[in-house]
Design a protein around this motif. Structure first.
Motif, PDB file in Angstrom:
ATOM      1  N   VAL A   1      58.479 124.382  53.685  1.00  0.00           N
ATOM      2  CA  VAL A   1      58.009 123.075  54.160  1.00  0.00           C
ATOM      3  C   VAL A   1      58.125 122.033  53.061  1.00  0.00           C
ATOM      4  CG1 VAL A   1      55.981 121.801  54.926  1.00  0.00           C
ATOM      5  CG2 VAL A   1      56.491 124.028  55.929  1.00  0.00           C
ATOM      6  N   VAL A   2      57.736 122.403  51.831  1.00  0.00           N
ATOM      7  CA  VAL A   2      57.805 121.468  50.709  1.00  0.00           C
ATOM      8  C   VAL A   2      59.252 121.066  50.438  1.00  0.00           C
ATOM      9  CG1 VAL A   2      57.462 121.237  48.220  1.00  0.00           C
ATOM     10  CG2 VAL A   2      55.675 122.237  49.630  1.00  0.00           C
ATOM     11  N   VAL A   3      60.170 122.054  50.425  1.00  0.00           N
ATOM     12  CA  VAL A   3      61.588 121.761  50.176  1.00  0.00           C
ATOM     13  C   VAL A   3      62.144 120.848  51.256  1.00  0.00           C
ATOM     14  CG1 VAL A   3      63.899 122.763  50.079  1.00  0.00           C
ATOM     15  CG2 VAL A   3      62.020 123.846  48.837  1.00  0.00           C
TER      16      VAL A   3
ATOM     17  N   ILE B   1      63.659 117.097  50.822  1.00  0.00           N
ATOM     18  CA  ILE B   1      65.000 116.725  51.308  1.00  0.00           C
ATOM     19  C   ILE B   1      64.905 115.534  52.265  1.00  0.00           C
ATOM     20  CG2 ILE B   1      66.942 117.492  52.718  1.00  0.00           C
ATOM     21  CD1 ILE B   1      66.478 120.310  51.617  1.00  0.00           C
ATOM     22  N   ALA B   2      63.936 115.598  53.189  1.00  0.00           N
ATOM     23  CA  ALA B   2      63.768 114.508  54.147  1.00  0.00           C
ATOM     24  C   ALA B   2      63.438 113.202  53.435  1.00  0.00           C
ATOM     25  CB  ALA B   2      62.665 114.861  55.148  1.00  0.00           C
ATOM     26  N   PHE B   3      62.600 113.285  52.426  1.00  0.00           N
ATOM     27  CA  PHE B   3      62.244 112.083  51.662  1.00  0.00           C
ATOM     28  C   PHE B   3      63.459 111.514  50.940  1.00  0.00           C
ATOM     29  CE2 PHE B   3      60.915 110.183  47.599  1.00  0.00           C
ATOM     30  CZ  PHE B   3      60.095 109.165  48.063  1.00  0.00           C
ATOM     31  N   ALA B   4      64.271 112.418  50.354  1.00  0.00           N
ATOM     32  CA  ALA B   4      65.467 111.969  49.627  1.00  0.00           C
ATOM     33  C   ALA B   4      66.465 111.308  50.577  1.00  0.00           C
ATOM     34  CB  ALA B   4      66.103 113.155  48.911  1.00  0.00           C
ATOM     35  N   VAL B   5      66.638 111.921  51.766  1.00  0.00           N
ATOM     36  CA  VAL B   5      67.567 111.352  52.747  1.00  0.00           C
ATOM     37  C   VAL B   5      67.070 109.994  53.219  1.00  0.00           C
ATOM     38  CG1 VAL B   5      68.502 111.617  55.073  1.00  0.00           C
ATOM     39  CG2 VAL B   5      68.438 113.590  53.527  1.00  0.00           C
ATOM     40  N   LEU B   6      65.789 109.891  53.524  1.00  0.00           N
ATOM     41  CA  LEU B   6      65.216 108.639  53.992  1.00  0.00           C
ATOM     42  C   LEU B   6      65.333 107.560  52.930  1.00  0.00           C
ATOM     43  CD1 LEU B   6      63.656 107.119  56.171  1.00  0.00           C
ATOM     44  CD2 LEU B   6      61.535 107.952  55.137  1.00  0.00           C
ATOM     45  N   ARG B   7      65.103 107.906  51.680  1.00  0.00           N
ATOM     46  CA  ARG B   7      65.198 106.939  50.605  1.00  0.00           C
ATOM     47  C   ARG B   7      66.630 106.471  50.415  1.00  0.00           C
ATOM     48  NH1 ARG B   7      62.894 107.765  44.428  1.00  0.00           N
ATOM     49  NH2 ARG B   7      63.240 105.599  43.745  1.00  0.00           N
ATOM     50  N   GLY B   8      67.595 107.439  50.577  1.00  0.00           N
ATOM     51  CA  GLY B   8      69.013 107.078  50.448  1.00  0.00           C
ATOM     52  C   GLY B   8      69.444 106.096  51.520  1.00  0.00           C
TER      53      GLY B   8
END
Length: 323
Positions: free
Chosen positions: A304-306, A310-317
């Motif tokens: 869940v943490v990983v 990943i979701a946070f990194a994609v959203l930020r990108g």
């Protein structure tokens, strides 16, 4: 056998060691006697008493704030051995402590069973008297740590001279625990629970196993018996919970009934009533520590943490691209 995830990842020990490892040599206390320092060296080094007798935190490190105040060993419980007069060994004399460490028995106080019996049989009985005396001196001067005991564990109970007579052949409802006691216990511990005069079988009153505020060691003794050999002499009680024993195998309810009977008649009546489920837990090895309980959740939590990272990194990108 390989340990399950995440305990098989040895690098995780680096974090634990950084938090809890004490990598230092023994340093004598100049303000104490040589005998005390020798006892401290033995207790905290070679004998590693704190490994069993000190409670542990959620990450299984010893809780130094309650040093030697007692800890669970699964089925068995290693009691408080600080100098506290009520909860610990403050009411023991140095001579009694030496005798216990040599033989595993002090009449009117305690008998060693389980892991402590193993320690005495395979280690402590072979120490010189001077070493055992030093251990006793050190323990008698440890910082007292209180607990839940209202009076010393060995101070509870009296013999019962009427119950067996009154209940044998009685009609109507008879205490289920007494039936087990009469059939499986009284032959050795005597109908009055006085034990035998030669000390082969102890009394069930003035006994730390029956006077403790928690019944773990009484239950464990019934389940697994007592087996220690000191100076070539065996002290033995058969196990009533192990299938390999030659005695009748008692059920969880049987052991709960006889435990409650013994606690009420001869031990600490304030001890919480034992249930069959309590016995089942101890029969299975005791309540697992916190880390073992949460182990099945660790991998899903990491996933869940990983995924969240990943979701946070994609959203930020995406936000950067849209900007």
């Amino acid at each position: 056998m390989q340990e399950p995830f995440p305990f098989n990842i040895r690098v995780s020990m680096a974090v634990w060691n950084a938090l809890y490892l004490k990598d230092q040599r023994f340093v004598p206390d100049a303000g104490k006697t040589p005998e005390w320092n020798h006892g401290a060296y033995l207790v905290n080094g070679l004998a590693h008493c704190a490994t069993c007798h000190t409670p542990r935190n959620a990450l299984m490190a010893e809780d130094d704030s309650r040093f030697l105040a007692g800890g669970s060993l699964g089925t068995w419980y290693a009691p408080n051995i600080t100098s506290d007069a009520t909860n610990g060994i403050g009411g023991w004399s140095e001579a009694e402590l030496v005798q216990y460490l040599q033989t595993g028995r002090v009449a009117g106080k305690a008998q060693a069973a389980g892991p402590m019996a193993e320690a005495i049989e395979h280690s402590l009985q072979h120490l010189p008297d001077a070493d055992l005396k030093s251990i006793a001196v050190y323990l008698k001067q440890t910082a007292a740590v209180g607990g839940t005991e209202a009076q010393p564990r060995y101070s509870y109970g009296t013999p019962d001279v009427k119950n067996e007579e009154a209940l044998r052949g009685a009609t109507g409802t008879v205490d289920a625990g007494w039936r087990i006691f009469s059939g499986s216990c009284a032959a050795c511990h005597q109908a009055t629970a006085n034990g035998t005069g030669n000390g082969e079988y102890p009394s069930l009153f003035h006994n730390t196993a029956t006077g403790a505020s928690q019944p773990d060691n009484l239950i464990a003794t019934i389940l697994h018996g007592v087996d220690r050999t000191v100076e070539g002499h065996a002290r033995f009680m058969p196990a009533f919970g192990d299938a390999a024993s030659f005695t009748d195998r008692l059920s969880d309810q049987d052991i709960a009934d006889v435990s409650n009977y013994v606690l009420t008649q001869y031990g600490n009546p304030a001890t919480a009533k034992v249930s069959a489920s309590d016995v089942a837990v101890l029969r299975a090895g005791g309540k697992p520590p916190f880390l073992a309980q949460v182990r099945p959740l660790i991998l899903p939590a990491l996933v869940v943490v990983v995924l969240a990272v990943i979701a946070f990194a994609v959203l930020r990108g995406r936000r950067k691209q849209s900007a």
